[in-house]
Write a protein that holds these residues in place. Structure first.
Motif, PDB file in Angstrom:
ATOM      1  N   ASP A   1      17.407   1.537   5.638  1.00  0.00           N
ATOM      2  CA  ASP A   1      18.669   1.879   5.087  1.00  0.00           C
ATOM      3  C   ASP A   1      19.329   3.274   5.459  1.00  0.00           C
ATOM      4  OD1 ASP A   1      19.085  -0.663   3.921  1.00  0.00           O
ATOM      5  OD2 ASP A   1      18.151   0.059   2.355  1.00  0.00           O
ATOM      6  N   ARG A   2      18.364   4.155   5.702  1.00  0.00           N
ATOM      7  CA  ARG A   2      18.702   5.378   6.165  1.00  0.00           C
ATOM      8  C   ARG A   2      17.413   5.933   6.848  1.00  0.00           C
ATOM      9  NH1 ARG A   2      19.321  10.253   1.721  1.00  0.00           N
ATOM     10  NH2 ARG A   2      17.254  10.855   2.378  1.00  0.00           N
ATOM     11  N   GLU A   3      17.908   6.848   8.063  1.00  0.00           N
ATOM     12  CA  GLU A   3      16.828   7.106   8.891  1.00  0.00           C
ATOM     13  C   GLU A   3      17.331   8.319   9.660  1.00  0.00           C
ATOM     14  OE1 GLU A   3      17.774   4.996  13.304  1.00  0.00           O
ATOM     15  OE2 GLU A   3      16.901   3.741  11.616  1.00  0.00           O
TER      16      GLU A   3
ATOM     17  N   VAL B   1      11.432   7.687  17.325  1.00  0.00           N
ATOM     18  CA  VAL B   1      10.670   7.342  16.344  1.00  0.00           C
ATOM     19  C   VAL B   1      11.613   7.559  15.004  1.00  0.00           C
ATOM     20  CG1 VAL B   1       8.714   7.495  14.953  1.00  0.00           C
ATOM     21  CG2 VAL B   1       8.495   7.608  17.322  1.00  0.00           C
ATOM     22  N   ILE B   2      11.769   6.469  14.415  1.00  0.00           N
ATOM     23  CA  ILE B   2      12.547   6.568  12.849  1.00  0.00           C
ATOM     24  C   ILE B   2      11.465   7.340  11.937  1.00  0.00           C
ATOM     25  CG2 ILE B   2      13.290   5.058  11.041  1.00  0.00           C
ATOM     26  CD1 ILE B   2      13.952   3.033  13.180  1.00  0.00           C
ATOM     27  N   VAL B   3      12.163   8.190  11.123  1.00  0.00           N
ATOM     28  CA  VAL B   3      11.233   8.894  10.118  1.00  0.00           C
ATOM     29  C   VAL B   3      12.168   8.724   8.918  1.00  0.00           C
ATOM     30  CG1 VAL B   3      10.392  10.965   9.250  1.00  0.00           C
ATOM     31  CG2 VAL B   3      10.499  10.498  11.758  1.00  0.00           C
ATOM     32  N   THR B   4      11.503   8.020   7.767  1.00  0.00           N
ATOM     33  CA  THR B   4      12.283   7.903   6.638  1.00  0.00           C
ATOM     34  C   THR B   4      11.483   7.939   5.310  1.00  0.00           C
ATOM     35  OG1 THR B   4      14.209   6.933   5.491  1.00  0.00           O
ATOM     36  CG2 THR B   4      12.640   5.552   6.661  1.00  0.00           C
ATOM     37  N   PRO B   5      11.857   8.180   4.229  1.00  0.00           N
ATOM     38  CA  PRO B   5      10.911   7.863   2.985  1.00  0.00           C
ATOM     39  C   PRO B   5      10.935   6.352   2.759  1.00  0.00           C
ATOM     40  CG  PRO B   5      12.751   9.779   2.459  1.00  0.00           C
ATOM     41  CD  PRO B   5      12.926   9.030   3.992  1.00  0.00           C
ATOM     42  N   LYS B   6       9.679   6.082   2.463  1.00  0.00           N
ATOM     43  CA  LYS B   6       9.399   4.564   2.280  1.00  0.00           C
ATOM     44  C   LYS B   6      10.511   3.855   1.305  1.00  0.00           C
ATOM     45  CE  LYS B   6       7.601   0.368   1.082  1.00  0.00           C
ATOM     46  NZ  LYS B   6       8.507   0.275  -0.182  1.00  0.00           N
TER      47      LYS B   6
ATOM     48  N   HIS C   1       0.651  -1.228   0.026  1.00  0.00           N
ATOM     49  CA  HIS C   1       0.000  -0.087  -0.033  1.00  0.00           C
ATOM     50  C   HIS C   1       0.869   1.354   0.096  1.00  0.00           C
ATOM     51  CE1 HIS C   1      -4.120  -1.596   0.728  1.00  0.00           C
ATOM     52  NE2 HIS C   1      -3.112  -2.677   1.255  1.00  0.00           N
ATOM     53  N   ALA C   2       2.119   1.048   0.258  1.00  0.00           N
ATOM     54  CA  ALA C   2       2.970   2.314   0.279  1.00  0.00           C
ATOM     55  C   ALA C   2       3.806   2.758  -1.072  1.00  0.00           C
ATOM     56  CB  ALA C   2       4.117   2.322   1.514  1.00  0.00           C
ATOM     57  N   PHE C   3       4.122   3.885  -1.399  1.00  0.00           N
ATOM     58  CA  PHE C   3       4.760   4.232  -2.336  1.00  0.00           C
ATOM     59  C   PHE C   3       6.054   4.892  -2.010  1.00  0.00           C
ATOM     60  CE2 PHE C   3       0.488   4.449  -3.985  1.00  0.00           C
ATOM     61  CZ  PHE C   3       0.263   3.665  -5.140  1.00  0.00           C
ATOM     62  N   LYS C   4       6.827   4.945  -2.744  1.00  0.00           N
ATOM     63  CA  LYS C   4       8.263   5.348  -2.509  1.00  0.00           C
ATOM     64  C   LYS C   4       8.361   6.864  -1.918  1.00  0.00           C
ATOM     65  CE  LYS C   4       9.950   6.716  -7.048  1.00  0.00           C
ATOM     66  NZ  LYS C   4      10.984   6.405  -8.015  1.00  0.00           N
ATOM     67  N   GLU C   5       7.370   7.530  -2.102  1.00  0.00           N
ATOM     68  CA  GLU C   5       7.380   8.863  -1.936  1.00  0.00           C
ATOM     69  C   GLU C   5       6.819   9.239  -0.604  1.00  0.00           C
ATOM     70  OE1 GLU C   5       5.978   8.036  -4.699  1.00  0.00           O
ATOM     71  OE2 GLU C   5       7.069   8.635  -6.231  1.00  0.00           O
ATOM     72  N   ASP C   6       6.000   8.026   0.055  1.00  0.00           N
ATOM     73  CA  ASP C   6       5.308   8.254   1.241  1.00  0.00           C
ATOM     74  C   ASP C   6       6.359   8.188   2.326  1.00  0.00           C
ATOM     75  OD1 ASP C   6       3.032   8.011  -0.095  1.00  0.00           O
ATOM     76  OD2 ASP C   6       2.789   5.934   0.443  1.00  0.00           O
ATOM     77  N   LEU C   7       6.171   8.826   3.646  1.00  0.00           N
ATOM     78  CA  LEU C   7       7.085   9.061   4.713  1.00  0.00           C
ATOM     79  C   LEU C   7       6.706   7.699   5.637  1.00  0.00           C
ATOM     80  CD1 LEU C   7       9.353  10.851   5.259  1.00  0.00           C
ATOM     81  CD2 LEU C   7       7.880  12.200   6.877  1.00  0.00           C
TER      82      LEU C   7
END
Length: 516
Positions: free
Chosen positions: A505-507, A483-488, A429-435
């Motif tokens: 891989d990056r956060e 909380v980890i925040v990263t692009p999908k 359900h997620a796209f790469k641009e989602d956070l």
């Protein structure tokens, strides 16, 4: 009678000739109340299926069985490759056992909704199929045989307790006897009836009959005979198949009937409430009257009054108190009431249209219910459901979504419901641009902020999503949670990882207070 002692002893005898000397090849279950055994004599396989549902307990012997690749569990591993030495039918008992080498046996206890399969080793139960029936682990197999005194002397002496003492008969046999006048007969006639029935049960035929619209398996033909057999294995397999089909049809028909009846009841309740509301609205014309009274008494009303009492010429000049808006003059107050009266008329019109539409809907539902009740087979029922739009599969009812959705400042925030749903949310359900967000170093829900074209993620939205990620984690009671925040696009899953586990891989890390 398919679990009656008199049938089981015929079944166990026929089963002996089929599987004695064979080897147990497999024993598995792909349904929590169904077990399948495969036997092989080096030439061919023979299958036994035990369906031990509380609502319908029955054995069957399909010619073949394709084991599913998924949701299939091996059972009783110690009996695999064991040779069958015989079948043991317990006297006057609804149980028999398949005897194996190494002093093992598999006991079939066919006691209706408490039926079970029990592995017995050295005369002691060691495993059971239906694990909630724990009392079966204490069964004493050496005491399963039971005795009955069939002498005429005993029969005469126990006229008041025949059902208790002749317990192997069960409801079906007693019903058969009573249909032939057993209860009204004298002692001698009763004895002859009993003796005749016992003789029939010694070497019976096997019948599938219909009584009161239901299929029954019997050794004593009553009702409408559908099939008759001399082979108990073929008889019980045919009964299992046809009864399962009929039962499935009954369940499906009952479900759609209940669906329609519920819809009719709900619609009729809607009609009753809205008819009452329509009567009330139609009778209440005070807004129009108040406006007319104000316009007729403009000279008495000055701006700033909160209420005024006027003689109501619509009600024999009885005084009526009217609340006013003090910031409006008399004419503007009248306009407010005229507008409310107009809105009331619109409401009455819409309510009338809604009632008429609901009446048409009820007539359609009633017609659908009548048509469904006429159907007598699965094919006709499903065709009717499809044509009437009642089939949930044909309507493609949406499955439950794997996330809870929240909205904050125009952005959608999705929170996974559990570990398996986390995978579905992140991978499907997620796209790469989602956070993508997740509480750091603890189990918790995957959280997404859905991307909007041409918009950056506002700081407040990210913080709110992080608070939700913290709350839906093992740190929900902490005062602060990382909380980890990263692009999908920086989140991936490795082959073999458990449900919900991913690699980031990056956060970036945001410290927030968990908030619901």
């Amino acid at each position: 009678m398919h679990n009656n002692y008199y049938f089981l002893r015929q079944l166990s005898h026929a089963l002996t000739t089929k599987i004695r000397g064979s080897t147990v090849v497999s024993c598995f279950s792909q349904d929590k109340e169904e077990l399948v055994l495969e036997f092989n004599n080096s030439k061919r396989s023979f299958f036994l299926k035990a369906s031990l549902q509380s609502a319908f307990c029955c054995l069957s012997f399909p010619e073949g069985f394709n084991r599913a690749r998924k949701n299939s569990v091996d059972l009783f591993p110690s009996i695999i490759s064991n040779e069958i030495t015989g079948i043991r039918q317990y006297e006057n008992e609804r149980s028999f056992s398949i005897s194996l080498k190494e002093n093992r046996s598999l006991l079939f206890k066919m006691h209706g909704n408490r039926a079970n399969l029990i592995l017995v080793e050295n005369d002691k139960p060691t495993e059971i199929f239906r694990n909630h029936l724990t009392a079966d682990l204490t069964v004493n197999v050496q005491q399963l045989d039971r005795t009955i005194d069939w002498s005429k002397t005993f029969f005469i002496a126990h006229q008041d307790s025949l059902k208790k003492n002749y317990f192997t008969f069960g409801k079906e046999i007693w019903s058969y006897l009573n249909e032939r006048g057993f209860e009204e007969a004298d002692m001698e006639a009763r004895w002859h009836l009993l003796t005749a029935v016992r003789k029939q049960l010694e070497d019976p035929a096997f019948h599938i009959v219909e009584k009161r619209g239901k299929l029954h398996f019997t050794l004593l033909p009553t009702g409408k005979v559908i099939h008759s057999f001399s082979d108990p294995l073929k008889a019980i397999t045919t009964f299992y198949t046809e009864y399962s089909i009929a039962r499935g049809f009954d369940i499906e028909k009952t479900a759609v009937t209940a669906q329609l009846e519920t819809a009719i009841a709900g619609s009729e309740n809607y009609l009753q409430k809205n008819r009452q509301k329509l009567i009330q609205l139609t009778d209440e014309k005070h807004y129009q009257h108040w406006a007319d009274l104000i316009m007729a008494n403009l000279h008495q009303i000055r701006q700033g009054l909160e209420k005024i009492t006027l003689e109501n010429f619509y009600d024999q000049d009885r005084p009526v108190e009217i609340k006013l808006r003090k910031d409006l003059n008399a004419q503007r107050n009248a306009e407010v009431f005229y507008r409310k009266a107009k809105n009331r008329q619109i409401e009455i019109q819409k309510l009338g249209e809604s009632i008429a539409s609901k009446e048409i809907e009820i007539r359609k539902l009633v017609d659908q219910l009548a048509e469904i009740k006429k159907e007598s087979n699965v094919k006709g029922l499903r065709n009717k459901m499809d044509s009437e739009g009642l089939n949930q599969k044909s309507n493609e009812v949406k499955k439950s979504l794997p996330y809870h959705e929240y909205e904050f400042k125009g952005f959608r925030i999705w929170v996974g419901k559990n570990a398996a749903h986390n995978d579905t949310l992140t991978l499907k359900h997620a796209f790469k641009e989602d956070l993508w967000l997740h509480a750091r170093d603890v189990a918790g829900s995957h959280v997404l902020i859905k991307h909007q074209a041409g918009k950056n993620f506002p700081k407040q939205v990210i913080e709110r999503a992080a608070e939700l990620a913290a709350y839906h984690s093992k740190r929900k009671t902490d005062s602060l949670c990382p909380v980890i925040v990263t692009p999908k696009k920086f989140v991936r899953k490795r082959k073999g990882d458990p449900a919900g586990a991913v690699v980031v891989d990056r956060e970036d890390v945001l410290m927030v207070t968990p908030k619901r």
